[in-house]
Scaffold this motif. Structure first.
Motif, PDB file in Angstrom:
ATOM      1  N   GLY A 223       0.783  -1.227   0.000  1.00 49.33           N
ATOM      2  CA  GLY A 223       0.000   0.000   0.000  1.00 49.33           C
ATOM      3  C   GLY A 223       0.814   1.275   0.000  1.00 49.33           C
ATOM      4  O   GLY A 223       0.273   2.356  -0.265  1.00 49.33           O
ATOM      5  N   ASP A 224       2.129   1.163   0.312  1.00 47.48           N
ATOM      6  CA  ASP A 224       2.965   2.359   0.336  1.00 47.48           C
ATOM      7  C   ASP A 224       3.863   2.446  -0.889  1.00 47.48           C
ATOM      8  O   ASP A 224       4.766   3.282  -0.940  1.00 47.48           O
ATOM      9  N   PHE A 319      10.798 -10.750  -2.211  1.00 44.96           N
ATOM     10  CA  PHE A 319       9.935  -9.890  -1.393  1.00 44.96           C
ATOM     11  C   PHE A 319      10.657  -9.427  -0.129  1.00 44.96           C
ATOM     12  O   PHE A 319      10.591  -8.254   0.247  1.00 44.96           O
ATOM     13  N   ALA A 320      11.373 -10.342   0.514  1.00 48.51           N
ATOM     14  CA  ALA A 320      12.057  -9.992   1.765  1.00 48.51           C
ATOM     15  C   ALA A 320      13.143  -8.954   1.532  1.00 48.51           C
ATOM     16  O   ALA A 320      13.263  -7.985   2.310  1.00 48.51           O
ATOM     17  N   MET A 321      13.948  -9.130   0.486  1.00 44.40           N
ATOM     18  CA  MET A 321      15.043  -8.188   0.264  1.00 44.40           C
ATOM     19  C   MET A 321      14.518  -6.827  -0.179  1.00 44.40           C
ATOM     20  O   MET A 321      15.028  -5.783   0.247  1.00 44.40           O
ATOM     21  N   ALA A 322      13.494  -6.817  -1.031  1.00 42.81           N
ATOM     22  CA  ALA A 322      12.913  -5.544  -1.443  1.00 42.81           C
ATOM     23  C   ALA A 322      12.308  -4.824  -0.248  1.00 42.81           C
ATOM     24  O   ALA A 322      12.462  -3.601  -0.089  1.00 42.81           O
ATOM     25  N   SER A 323      11.628  -5.559   0.628  1.00 43.77           N
ATOM     26  CA  SER A 323      11.026  -4.946   1.817  1.00 43.77           C
ATOM     27  C   SER A 323      12.095  -4.366   2.736  1.00 43.77           C
ATOM     28  O   SER A 323      11.909  -3.288   3.321  1.00 43.77           O
ATOM     29  N   LEU A 326      13.154  -1.091   1.359  1.00 47.44           N
ATOM     30  CA  LEU A 326      12.098  -0.088   1.483  1.00 47.44           C
ATOM     31  C   LEU A 326      11.927   0.390   2.931  1.00 47.44           C
ATOM     32  O   LEU A 326      11.582   1.543   3.168  1.00 47.44           O
ATOM     33  N   ASP A 327      12.190  -0.508   3.885  1.00 50.42           N
ATOM     34  CA  ASP A 327      11.915  -0.190   5.281  1.00 50.42           C
ATOM     35  C   ASP A 327      13.131   0.299   6.066  1.00 50.42           C
ATOM     36  O   ASP A 327      12.978   0.964   7.091  1.00 50.42           O
ATOM     37  N   ASP A 328      14.334  -0.040   5.608  1.00 51.23           N
ATOM     38  CA  ASP A 328      15.550   0.300   6.331  1.00 51.23           C
ATOM     39  C   ASP A 328      16.313   1.366   5.542  1.00 51.23           C
ATOM     40  O   ASP A 328      16.978   1.062   4.552  1.00 51.23           O
ATOM     41  N   ALA A 329      16.215   2.598   5.988  1.00 50.43           N
ATOM     42  CA  ALA A 329      16.827   3.712   5.254  1.00 50.43           C
ATOM     43  C   ALA A 329      18.346   3.567   5.168  1.00 50.43           C
ATOM     44  O   ALA A 329      18.956   3.939   4.160  1.00 50.43           O
ATOM     45  N   ASP A 330      18.966   3.027   6.216  1.00 50.22           N
ATOM     46  CA  ASP A 330      20.417   2.870   6.194  1.00 50.22           C
ATOM     47  C   ASP A 330      20.844   1.851   5.144  1.00 50.22           C
ATOM     48  O   ASP A 330      21.833   2.060   4.429  1.00 50.22           O
TER      49      ASP A 330
END
Length: 401
Positions: A223-224, A319-323, A326-330
């Motif tokens: 959704g984001d 999916f895990a690596m893309a997430s 997307l979620d970890d800015a560093d």
């Protein structure tokens, strides 16, 4: 003669053609096989390149054996008609392999742009790995994009004098196109993370690509994100991807983007998922992390530099690596800030400079001499000052950089 037939070949050979056009001692004859005709015609126009001949050899759902036979026959005819001094091919397509083979049959020297890429597995990618190894046995000049690629060639017994590390011409063209400022990015939304997905590899088609479509759909389900998929024209690719992705509100499916729009879209994205070789080289120049959706890559420099990660085709892993990115800015920033290992945008000048130097200096052992140029009184002091890979210019002076 510059032989091309696919969109990636056009992108990577356009800087070489433009460099020849700028030289007083080179006359490019561009021959298109039409391997990607619908995508290629507007591409060449956008790149400022005119095809002198289109061989029109493609057939719907053709076998590689049929395409190869038609290409070699058609290229033999045009080479016999034009009698070029040199034939230039790029990369690892069937068009490139057949161009090198047809030139060899006529005993015309071959220059191979983007030489030396290897996975060591003849069936992954298929048939590209076989094609580039065959071209490596035929070519006279081997223009390697990186030192690793050059080392592969030397290890295979190619004379070191015939191998030049130039950088990759795709970087030349990317910078040139962005300077034109003619492209428009294709994402629909603002305020969401933007993921660009390109898929087309033969070895991924079928069940593997259907699995990747599932991973892409899960990302869109977050959704984001907005996922943008420029859809390859291959019927098999479409059959693999469309059932799982059509109609999802978070997925924008587009017909193939023209190169100006593609570069603008690449510049606008946050993350790239791809099985394309060229995109692995382009995205890092713009600070875009790349997840490579393949079991192997002939561009390990990108992995080593930290600008790309080889994640394979397992949907859960993708999916895990893309997430994570997307979620970890560093994690994202570490990949976005890494140094691109594929060149500085001057590869085409190095390539043309080296060929001019060799062709107009026939005293060097086993170097071809261009008949008209060698006999018309042209002196090396009159050559254009292209920079070549050993730090000299084609006129023999030391390059300032």
């Amino acid at each position: 003669m510059v032989v091309l037939g696919t969109r990636p070949e056009a992108i990577k050979l356009a800087p070489v053609v433009r460099a020849m056009d700028a030289s007083p001692v080179c006359e490019p004859i561009v021959v298109s096989s039409g391997q990607h005709r619908e995508m290629l015609t507007p591409m060449l126009a956008a790149l400022g390149v005119r095809a002198h001949a289109d061989l029109g050899v493609m057939r719907d759902r053709q076998r590689l054996s049929g395409l190869t036979g038609r290409l070699v026959t058609a290229l033999d005819t045009v080479i016999r008609d034009e009698r070029p001094d040199v034939v230039i091919v790029q990369g690892d397509t069937t068009t490139a392999m057949c161009g090198a083979l047809a030139a060899s049959y006529e005993q015309i020297p071959v220059a191979h742009v983007e030489a030396g890429l290897r996975t060591g597995n003849l069936y992954n990618p298929f048939p590209e790995e076989l094609n580039r190894q065959l071209i490596g046995r035929i070519a006279h000049w081997h223009f390697a994009p990186t030192e690793r690629a050059a080392a592969h060639l030397r290890a295979e017994g190619i004379p070191a004098a015939d191998v030049l590390t130039t950088g990759n011409t795709v970087i030349d063209n990317l910078h040139w196109m962005l300077r034109q400022g003619t492209g428009e990015q294709a994402f629909r939304t603002t305020g969401k993370r933007r993921i660009l997905v390109t898929l087309h590899r033969r070895e991924n088609q079928g069940s593997g690509m259907r699995g990747l479509a599932g991973a892409v759909r899960r990302l869109a389900d977050r959704g984001d994100c907005e996922v943008l998929l420029p859809l390859h024209r291959s019927p098999t690719v479409r059959e693999s991807l469309l059932p799982g992705l059509s109609g999802h509100p978070g997925v924008t499916i587009r017909e193939p983007l023209g190169y100006p729009d593609f570069t603008a879209t690449l510049a606008a994205c946050d993350l790239v998922l791809t099985d394309s070789g060229g995109v692995q080289e382009e995205a890092p120049s713009l600070g875009k992390p790349v997840l490579v959706l393949r079991a192997t890559t002939e561009r390990p420099e990108a992995i080593d530099a930290g600008v790309a990660r080889l994640v394979g085709t397992d949907p859960d892993e993708v999916f895990a690596m893309a997430s994570l990115l997307l979620d970890d800015a560093d994690e994202h920033d570490r990949m976005a800030r890494a140094v691109n290992p594929f060149g500085d945008g001057e590869a085409a000048d190095r390539i043309i400079g080296a060929m001019i130097r060799d062709c107009l200096r026939p005293d060097a052992e086993n170097r071809p001499a261009l008949g008209p140029a060698a006999s018309n009184g042209t002196a090396t002091g009159d050559l254009p000052r292209h920079t070549v890979s050993d730090g000299t210019r084609a006129d023999g002076a030391v390059a300032s950089d």
